[in-house]
Design a protein around this motif. Structure first.
Motif, PDB file in Angstrom:
ATOM      1  N   ALA A 173      52.281  -1.681  20.573  1.00 37.42           N
ATOM      2  CA  ALA A 173      51.633  -2.671  19.757  1.00 37.42           C
ATOM      3  C   ALA A 173      52.789  -3.312  18.975  1.00 37.42           C
ATOM      4  O   ALA A 173      53.868  -2.571  18.760  1.00 37.42           O
ATOM      5  CB  ALA A 173      50.767  -1.970  18.598  1.00 37.42           C
ATOM      6  N   LEU A 174      52.643  -4.644  18.908  1.00 40.31           N
ATOM      7  CA  LEU A 174      53.439  -5.258  17.835  1.00 40.31           C
ATOM      8  C   LEU A 174      52.572  -5.633  16.607  1.00 40.31           C
ATOM      9  O   LEU A 174      51.702  -6.319  16.786  1.00 40.31           O
ATOM     10  CB  LEU A 174      54.030  -6.583  18.700  1.00 40.31           C
ATOM     11  N   VAL A 175      53.195  -4.998  15.469  1.00 45.31           N
ATOM     12  CA  VAL A 175      52.332  -5.224  14.187  1.00 45.31           C
ATOM     13  C   VAL A 175      53.026  -6.249  13.469  1.00 45.31           C
ATOM     14  O   VAL A 175      54.283  -5.807  13.153  1.00 45.31           O
ATOM     15  CB  VAL A 175      52.309  -3.732  13.444  1.00 45.31           C
ATOM     16  N   GLN A 176      52.358  -7.096  12.935  1.00 47.35           N
ATOM     17  CA  GLN A 176      52.837  -8.169  11.941  1.00 47.35           C
ATOM     18  C   GLN A 176      52.051  -8.253  10.877  1.00 47.35           C
ATOM     19  O   GLN A 176      50.944  -8.200  10.923  1.00 47.35           O
ATOM     20  CB  GLN A 176      52.613  -9.402  12.573  1.00 47.35           C
ATOM     21  N   ARG A 177      52.811  -7.866   9.561  1.00 49.47           N
ATOM     22  CA  ARG A 177      52.144  -8.001   8.242  1.00 49.47           C
ATOM     23  C   ARG A 177      51.912  -9.765   8.082  1.00 49.47           C
ATOM     24  O   ARG A 177      52.897 -10.583   8.181  1.00 49.47           O
ATOM     25  CB  ARG A 177      53.054  -7.564   7.235  1.00 49.47           C
TER      26      ARG A 177
ATOM     27  N   GLY B  28      42.257 -12.089   6.416  1.00 49.86           N
ATOM     28  CA  GLY B  28      43.245 -12.445   5.453  1.00 49.86           C
ATOM     29  C   GLY B  28      44.190 -11.596   5.315  1.00 49.86           C
ATOM     30  O   GLY B  28      44.875 -11.117   6.359  1.00 49.86           O
ATOM     31  N   PRO B  29      44.741 -11.284   4.129  1.00 53.87           N
ATOM     32  CA  PRO B  29      46.032 -10.357   4.072  1.00 53.87           C
ATOM     33  C   PRO B  29      45.632  -8.877   4.669  1.00 53.87           C
ATOM     34  O   PRO B  29      44.576  -8.552   4.675  1.00 53.87           O
ATOM     35  CB  PRO B  29      46.070 -10.159   2.566  1.00 53.87           C
ATOM     36  N   GLY B  30      46.841  -8.622   5.706  1.00 52.67           N
ATOM     37  CA  GLY B  30      46.439  -7.351   6.415  1.00 52.67           C
ATOM     38  C   GLY B  30      47.493  -7.599   7.680  1.00 52.67           C
ATOM     39  O   GLY B  30      48.742  -7.829   7.584  1.00 52.67           O
ATOM     40  N   LEU B  31      47.141  -7.084   8.797  1.00 56.47           N
ATOM     41  CA  LEU B  31      47.763  -7.018  10.036  1.00 56.47           C
ATOM     42  C   LEU B  31      47.313  -7.637  11.160  1.00 56.47           C
ATOM     43  O   LEU B  31      45.969  -8.107  11.268  1.00 56.47           O
ATOM     44  CB  LEU B  31      47.766  -5.592  10.399  1.00 56.47           C
TER      45      LEU B  31
ATOM     46  N   LEU C 232      50.867   2.838   8.790  1.00 49.04           N
ATOM     47  CA  LEU C 232      52.181   2.195   8.515  1.00 49.04           C
ATOM     48  C   LEU C 232      52.360   1.614   7.207  1.00 49.04           C
ATOM     49  O   LEU C 232      51.690   0.734   6.729  1.00 49.04           O
ATOM     50  CB  LEU C 232      52.207   1.077   9.690  1.00 49.04           C
ATOM     51  N   ARG C 233      53.373   2.017   6.369  1.00 56.50           N
ATOM     52  CA  ARG C 233      53.644   1.622   5.162  1.00 56.50           C
ATOM     53  C   ARG C 233      54.636   0.448   5.112  1.00 56.50           C
ATOM     54  O   ARG C 233      55.529   0.616   4.984  1.00 56.50           O
ATOM     55  CB  ARG C 233      54.024   2.617   4.170  1.00 56.50           C
ATOM     56  N   ILE C 234      53.942  -0.827   5.456  1.00 58.65           N
ATOM     57  CA  ILE C 234      54.857  -1.991   5.293  1.00 58.65           C
ATOM     58  C   ILE C 234      54.326  -2.853   4.306  1.00 58.65           C
ATOM     59  O   ILE C 234      54.762  -4.413   4.240  1.00 58.65           O
ATOM     60  CB  ILE C 234      54.851  -2.398   6.760  1.00 58.65           C
TER      61      ILE C 234
ATOM     62  N   LEU D 129      49.228 -17.526  12.970  1.00 57.23           N
ATOM     63  CA  LEU D 129      49.426 -16.584  11.830  1.00 57.23           C
ATOM     64  C   LEU D 129      50.527 -16.973  10.669  1.00 57.23           C
ATOM     65  O   LEU D 129      51.260 -17.855  11.041  1.00 57.23           O
ATOM     66  CB  LEU D 129      50.057 -15.110  12.320  1.00 57.23           C
ATOM     67  N   VAL D 130      50.379 -16.414   9.509  1.00 54.66           N
ATOM     68  CA  VAL D 130      51.432 -16.708   8.509  1.00 54.66           C
ATOM     69  C   VAL D 130      51.884 -15.352   8.330  1.00 54.66           C
ATOM     70  O   VAL D 130      51.393 -14.400   7.789  1.00 54.66           O
ATOM     71  CB  VAL D 130      50.696 -17.303   7.148  1.00 54.66           C
ATOM     72  N   ASN D 131      52.972 -15.074   8.895  1.00 53.28           N
ATOM     73  CA  ASN D 131      53.863 -13.839   8.956  1.00 53.28           C
ATOM     74  C   ASN D 131      54.276 -13.389   7.424  1.00 53.28           C
ATOM     75  O   ASN D 131      54.960 -14.617   6.683  1.00 53.28           O
ATOM     76  CB  ASN D 131      55.018 -13.666   9.652  1.00 53.28           C
ATOM     77  N   ASP D 132      53.974 -12.512   6.964  1.00 57.81           N
ATOM     78  CA  ASP D 132      54.334 -12.273   5.569  1.00 57.81           C
ATOM     79  C   ASP D 132      55.479 -11.492   5.442  1.00 57.81           C
ATOM     80  O   ASP D 132      55.612 -10.241   5.959  1.00 57.81           O
ATOM     81  CB  ASP D 132      53.350 -11.438   4.525  1.00 57.81           C
ATOM     82  N   GLY D 133      56.751 -11.917   5.008  1.00 57.28           N
ATOM     83  CA  GLY D 133      58.225 -11.121   5.018  1.00 57.28           C
ATOM     84  C   GLY D 133      58.929 -11.962   5.407  1.00 57.28           C
ATOM     85  O   GLY D 133      59.947 -12.392   4.804  1.00 57.28           O
ATOM     86  N   PRO D 134      59.214 -12.212   6.624  1.00 52.55           N
ATOM     87  CA  PRO D 134      58.337 -11.574   7.830  1.00 52.55           C
ATOM     88  C   PRO D 134      58.684 -10.098   8.088  1.00 52.55           C
ATOM     89  O   PRO D 134      59.728  -9.615   7.839  1.00 52.55           O
ATOM     90  CB  PRO D 134      58.840 -12.266   9.059  1.00 52.55           C
TER      91      PRO D 134
END
Length: 149
Positions: free
Chosen positions: A3-7, A24-27, A52-54, A133-138
């Motif tokens: 898996a490729l997980v993106q916040r 919305g906000p999440g993964l 996963l604590r991200i 997507l709107v990657n948060d952080g990224p």
């Protein structure tokens, strides 16, 4: 499974111009079943993703999970995560699970993630999809349930 997980702040997936899944906000979780994977791998991966604590805590540290923030997940099948690029310029995908098995494990992963209490929406397995997507952080994290050295 891989898996490729993106916040994300938000994400959506379209098929033939129609939005079929969003969060919305999440993964955003791009998922690939590999040859030899089974239900246990799908369940293990779902539990890792759920815990996963991200996400940021009150001290602006990545210390919260999607469960902690009440976020959702958009799960999209992505067999290209199995790409073998060790030789040549054209990736090989022979290590991915067969399509029928890949679909079954993709659906099992999404159901197992939802069983953790996460609002899950999905793409369409095998379809030509447009993912926004709107990657948060990224923040982008790679997970694999097996050591594939």
């Amino acid at each position: 499974m891989r898996a490729l997980v993106q916040r994300v702040a938000e994400a959506s997936v379209e098929v033939e111009g129609a939005v079929i899944g969003q969060t919305g906000p999440g993964l955003l979780v791009l998922v690939c079943a590999m040859g030899g994977d089974d239900e246990g791998a799908a369940d293990k991966l779902a539990l890792r993703v759920a815990k996963l604590r991200i996400f940021r805590d009150d001290q602006d540290r990545m210390n919260r999970s999607v469960l902690d923030i009440g976020g959702g997940a958009l799960v999209v099948s992505q067999f290209t995560l199995a790409a073998d690029t060790r030789t040549g310029n054209r990736p090989g995908f022979s290590s991915a699970a067969a399509p029928e098995e890949g679909r079954r494990l993709y659906e099992r992963f999404a159901a197992s993630l939802a069983a953790q209490g996460i609002a899950v929406q999905t793409g369409s397995f095998g379809a030509d999809m447009r993912v926004r997507l709107v990657n948060d952080g990224p923040v982008t994290i790679w997970l694999d349930t097996a050591d594939r050295a």
